[in-house]
Write a protein that holds these residues in place. Sequence first.
Motif, mmCIF file in Angstrom:
data_model
loop_
_atom_site.group_PDB
_atom_site.id
_atom_site.type_symbol
_atom_site.label_atom_id
_atom_site.label_comp_id
_atom_site.label_asym_id
_atom_site.label_seq_id
_atom_site.Cartn_x
_atom_site.Cartn_y
_atom_site.Cartn_z
ATOM 1 N N LEU A 33 0.802 -1.305 -0.001
ATOM 2 C CA LEU A 33 -0.111 0.042 0.004
ATOM 3 C C LEU A 33 0.672 1.217 -0.007
ATOM 4 O O LEU A 33 0.623 2.162 -0.780
ATOM 5 C CB LEU A 33 -0.905 0.000 1.388
ATOM 6 C CG LEU A 33 -2.177 -0.787 1.136
ATOM 7 C CD1 LEU A 33 -2.922 -0.830 2.572
ATOM 8 C CD2 LEU A 33 -3.026 -0.491 0.173
ATOM 9 N N VAL A 34 1.823 1.190 0.809
ATOM 10 C CA VAL A 34 2.665 2.463 0.798
ATOM 11 C C VAL A 34 3.322 2.827 -0.513
ATOM 12 O O VAL A 34 3.355 3.752 -0.980
ATOM 13 C CB VAL A 34 3.700 2.412 1.966
ATOM 14 C CG1 VAL A 34 4.838 3.440 1.885
ATOM 15 C CG2 VAL A 34 3.147 2.176 3.335
ATOM 16 N N ASP A 35 3.955 1.513 -1.187
ATOM 17 C CA ASP A 35 4.570 1.612 -2.555
ATOM 18 C C ASP A 35 3.647 2.138 -3.426
ATOM 19 O O ASP A 35 4.048 3.299 -4.244
ATOM 20 C CB ASP A 35 4.980 0.320 -2.875
ATOM 21 C CG ASP A 35 6.197 -0.136 -2.187
ATOM 22 O OD1 ASP A 35 6.922 0.537 -1.518
ATOM 23 O OD2 ASP A 35 6.504 -1.409 -2.331
ATOM 24 N N ARG A 36 2.253 1.748 -3.595
ATOM 25 C CA ARG A 36 1.407 2.324 -4.473
ATOM 26 C C ARG A 36 0.945 3.707 -4.312
ATOM 27 O O ARG A 36 1.057 4.764 -4.904
ATOM 28 C CB ARG A 36 0.034 1.240 -4.179
ATOM 29 C CG ARG A 36 0.103 0.059 -4.834
ATOM 30 C CD ARG A 36 -1.152 -0.806 -4.735
ATOM 31 N NE ARG A 36 -2.219 0.017 -5.368
ATOM 32 C CZ ARG A 36 -3.455 -0.413 -5.032
ATOM 33 N NH1 ARG A 36 -3.622 -1.518 -4.411
ATOM 34 N NH2 ARG A 36 -4.470 0.255 -5.750
ATOM 35 N N PHE A 37 0.884 4.254 -2.869
ATOM 36 C CA PHE A 37 0.779 5.536 -2.344
ATOM 37 C C PHE A 37 1.723 6.550 -3.014
ATOM 38 O O PHE A 37 1.391 7.546 -3.600
ATOM 39 C CB PHE A 37 0.584 5.684 -0.988
ATOM 40 C CG PHE A 37 0.332 7.168 -0.330
ATOM 41 C CD1 PHE A 37 -0.967 7.189 0.074
ATOM 42 C CD2 PHE A 37 1.035 8.023 -0.508
ATOM 43 C CE1 PHE A 37 -1.488 8.537 0.440
ATOM 44 C CE2 PHE A 37 0.708 9.285 0.246
ATOM 45 C CZ PHE A 37 -0.527 9.407 0.468
ATOM 46 N N GLN A 38 3.142 5.975 -2.626
ATOM 47 C CA GLN A 38 4.069 7.098 -2.921
ATOM 48 C C GLN A 38 4.367 6.912 -4.613
ATOM 49 O O GLN A 38 4.558 7.938 -5.244
ATOM 50 C CB GLN A 38 5.389 6.251 -2.316
ATOM 51 C CG GLN A 38 5.362 6.608 -0.867
ATOM 52 C CD GLN A 38 6.791 6.200 -0.104
ATOM 53 O OE1 GLN A 38 6.957 4.961 -0.496
ATOM 54 N NE2 GLN A 38 7.198 7.058 0.719
ATOM 55 N N ALA A 39 4.060 6.184 -5.201
ATOM 56 C CA ALA A 39 4.282 5.844 -6.743
ATOM 57 C C ALA A 39 3.544 6.904 -7.407
ATOM 58 O O ALA A 39 3.429 7.248 -8.259
ATOM 59 C CB ALA A 39 4.059 4.555 -7.368
ATOM 60 N N ASP A 40 2.142 6.398 -6.897
ATOM 61 C CA ASP A 40 0.958 7.505 -7.476
ATOM 62 C C ASP A 40 1.348 8.969 -7.222
ATOM 63 O O ASP A 40 1.076 9.745 -8.070
ATOM 64 C CB ASP A 40 -0.497 7.049 -6.815
ATOM 65 C CG ASP A 40 -1.483 7.513 -7.803
ATOM 66 O OD1 ASP A 40 -1.196 8.121 -8.609
ATOM 67 O OD2 ASP A 40 -2.791 7.120 -7.251
ATOM 68 N N LEU A 41 1.578 9.334 -6.084
ATOM 69 C CA LEU A 41 1.763 10.828 -5.595
ATOM 70 C C LEU A 41 2.939 11.233 -6.239
ATOM 71 O O LEU A 41 2.916 12.241 -6.837
ATOM 72 C CB LEU A 41 1.862 10.865 -4.015
ATOM 73 C CG LEU A 41 1.892 12.238 -3.668
ATOM 74 C CD1 LEU A 41 0.855 13.091 -4.121
ATOM 75 C CD2 LEU A 41 2.097 12.286 -2.175
ATOM 76 N N GLN A 42 4.017 10.485 -6.385
ATOM 77 C CA GLN A 42 5.250 10.834 -6.900
ATOM 78 C C GLN A 42 4.946 11.136 -8.465
ATOM 79 O O GLN A 42 5.408 12.254 -8.950
ATOM 80 C CB GLN A 42 6.553 10.228 -6.889
ATOM 81 C CG GLN A 42 6.765 10.146 -5.358
ATOM 82 C CD GLN A 42 8.060 9.174 -5.067
ATOM 83 O OE1 GLN A 42 8.408 8.295 -6.014
ATOM 84 N NE2 GLN A 42 8.525 9.276 -3.829
ATOM 85 N N GLY A 43 4.041 10.401 -9.072
ATOM 86 C CA GLY A 43 3.916 10.539 -10.751
ATOM 87 C C GLY A 43 3.125 11.851 -10.924
ATOM 88 O O GLY A 43 3.513 12.493 -11.949
#
Length: 192
Positions: A33-43
Amino acid sequence: MMRLMFAGAALGLAGCAAPAPQPVDVSAKSAALVDRFQADLQGQLQEAMKAGGPVGAIGVCQQAAPAIAASLSKESGAEVRRIALKERNPAAAPDGEMRKRLEQLAAAPLTADGKPSTLQWTSGSGSGAKAHYMRAIPMKEQPCAACHGTNIAPDVSERLAELYPFDRATGFKPGDLRGAIAISWPIAEDAQ
């Protein structure tokens, strides 16, 4: 013959019974979940930075981060949120146990191999029991310093003051704990 049919039916029904709830695998599910959160926000932040620089990216952080957290929370059944000791948004202020754990991460936001530190613990009992996972968000030089660093451009400071009149999330140096992503999972009573 009749006994064999009943025995077969009983075995078939036993095989269809719902499996007992298992304890939450906090580490793997939360890390994903953290990985997905960070990837989406960073993108989204990278696109906004290209289109409008740091001033344009502020709105993405303000709007996208809570929306991403809400979406992941709804999808997973966990509570997903960003928290910080020096928060920009008052809703990111941790309290009680979350504050205590975040202070622990602040003492060592990075592991020996340079990865963000994590913590796991459980709290409560009965229907209020939860499994928690927290991953540090260490301050990066770029692009984070543009809005959270020690030398923020005047137009960025002005926009931050407009959107976040109680902003405390500046003055960070690379490697400082900027905040954390906290995941809290309800634990079923019979899984305890």
